[in-house]
Design a protein around this motif. Structure first.
Motif, PDB file in Angstrom:
ATOM      1  N   GLU A 198      26.000  32.028  49.279  1.00  0.00           N
ATOM      2  CA  GLU A 198      26.975  32.667  48.381  1.00  0.00           C
ATOM      3  C   GLU A 198      28.345  32.792  49.045  1.00  0.00           C
ATOM      4  O   GLU A 198      29.375  32.583  48.405  1.00  0.00           O
ATOM      5  CB  GLU A 198      26.460  34.051  47.977  1.00  0.00           C
ATOM      6  N   GLU A 225      30.061  26.920  40.206  1.00  0.00           N
ATOM      7  CA  GLU A 225      29.263  27.830  41.025  1.00  0.00           C
ATOM      8  C   GLU A 225      27.770  27.615  40.792  1.00  0.00           C
ATOM      9  O   GLU A 225      26.973  27.603  41.737  1.00  0.00           O
ATOM     10  CB  GLU A 225      29.629  29.282  40.716  1.00  0.00           C
ATOM     11  N   ASP A 268      32.583  28.908  36.692  1.00  0.00           N
ATOM     12  CA  ASP A 268      31.209  29.393  36.735  1.00  0.00           C
ATOM     13  C   ASP A 268      30.228  28.223  36.747  1.00  0.00           C
ATOM     14  O   ASP A 268      29.175  28.280  37.385  1.00  0.00           O
ATOM     15  CB  ASP A 268      30.921  30.303  35.545  1.00  0.00           C
ATOM     16  N   ARG A 282      25.116  26.590  43.726  1.00  0.00           N
ATOM     17  CA  ARG A 282      23.918  27.379  44.026  1.00  0.00           C
ATOM     18  C   ARG A 282      22.666  26.517  43.912  1.00  0.00           C
ATOM     19  O   ARG A 282      21.724  26.674  44.696  1.00  0.00           O
ATOM     20  CB  ARG A 282      23.815  28.578  43.080  1.00  0.00           C
ATOM     21  N   ILE A 314      30.123  29.518  48.833  1.00  0.00           N
ATOM     22  CA  ILE A 314      30.584  29.250  47.466  1.00  0.00           C
ATOM     23  C   ILE A 314      31.856  30.034  47.169  1.00  0.00           C
ATOM     24  O   ILE A 314      32.826  29.488  46.618  1.00  0.00           O
ATOM     25  CB  ILE A 314      29.481  29.605  46.455  1.00  0.00           C
ATOM     26  N   GLN A 315      31.880  31.308  47.526  1.00  0.00           N
ATOM     27  CA  GLN A 315      33.064  32.115  47.251  1.00  0.00           C
ATOM     28  C   GLN A 315      34.254  31.652  48.082  1.00  0.00           C
ATOM     29  O   GLN A 315      35.400  31.708  47.635  1.00  0.00           O
ATOM     30  CB  GLN A 315      32.755  33.594  47.507  1.00  0.00           C
TER      31      GLN A 315
END
Length: 260
Positions: A160, A150, A147, A154, A163-164
């Motif tokens: 997004e 992430e 997290d 961001r 990132i995923q």
């Protein structure tokens, strides 16, 4: 990294160098090791002894709690001492903030150059940085390294979906390994604003560089750095983004460092 030194607090710092001549120490940014700057070191090695090192808490270097920005300045001082006692410095992104702090701390720095140090240039940007600090501290405190990564991605503006996709890639495990060092880069950035008073105390020439294809606020931050340092100068690189090409940047650094 093939060499090791001990910083003032006993932390082992790994570094390596290439080339001959005056020393130039290259300082990496967040989620990076010294190896990230190896291509730039090669480009500089014809004129300089180009030095890369793993900042504490990443790569082959050790770590000793509690963390403080002053410990990272001491790490850099140890590297400079190991490669001749004085050096030129270059830092990219948050590594630039560390370079500026080192220069303001009175380390034996001849000249310093920074690339797109991401200081906030608006109240909205400062608030975003403060929220990032809060959430990053919470995630790392709870052991949620993924997290934390992430959050950082961001902050850099990645979409997004990208990132995923990164989270499912083989490189993700390595990113989680050095995730705790995100707190170190966050600390080096202080409150995210340009530290004008601190920069005003720097007594050596500083070159602040940005790419003309990067967001406007990164160029504004570079200009603010140059304006705040008594011997500051500013330059843009045509067609460059935050992922600056070593072969474009190197001639600019060679020219700047060769002046002194």
């Amino acid at each position: 990294m093939d060499k090791r030194i001990l910083s003032r607090d006993g932390t082992r710092i790994a570094y390596e160098s290439t080339g001959r001549g005056p020393a130039v120490v290259l300082v990496s940014g967040a989620m990076s090791t010294g190896g990230t700057l190896a291509p730039l070191a090669v480009s500089l090695s014809e004129r300089f002894q180009a030095v890369v090192y793993d900042r504490r808490g990443r790569g082959a270097s050790g770590d000793t709690p509690p963390y403080a920005v002053e410990r990272e300045v001491e790490d850099l001082a140890a590297v400079i001492e190991a490669v001749g006692g004085e050096a030129f410095l270059y830092g990219i992104s948050s590594g630039g903030a560390l370079v500026l702090e080192a220069a303001a701390s009175g380390l034996p720095v001849r000249r310093a150059a920074v690339y797109e140090t991401p200081f906030a240039m608006s109240e909205e940007g400062a608030e975003e940085r403060a929220e990032y600090t809060r959430r990053l501290t919470e995630a790392l405190g709870e052991g949620r390294r993924g997290d934390a990564v992430e959050l950082f991605l961001r902050l850099t503006g990645l979409a997004e979906g990208v990132i995923q996709g990164a989270r499912q890639s083989p490189m993700w495990a390595g990113m989680e390994t050095i995730a705790p060092s995100l707190a170190y880069d966050d600390a080096v950035m202080r409150d995210g604003r340009v530290p004008r008073d601190r920069l005003a105390s720097i007594g050596v020439p500083v070159l602040a560089v940005a790419g003309d294809a990067s967001p406007d606020w990164l160029r504004e931050a570079a200009r603010a750095i140059a304006e705040s340092v008594p011997q500051g100068s500013y330059r843009t690189l045509q067609g460059q983004t935050h992922m600056v090409e070593p072969n474009v940047l190197a001639p600019v650094l060679v020219e700047f460092f060769s002046r002194g």
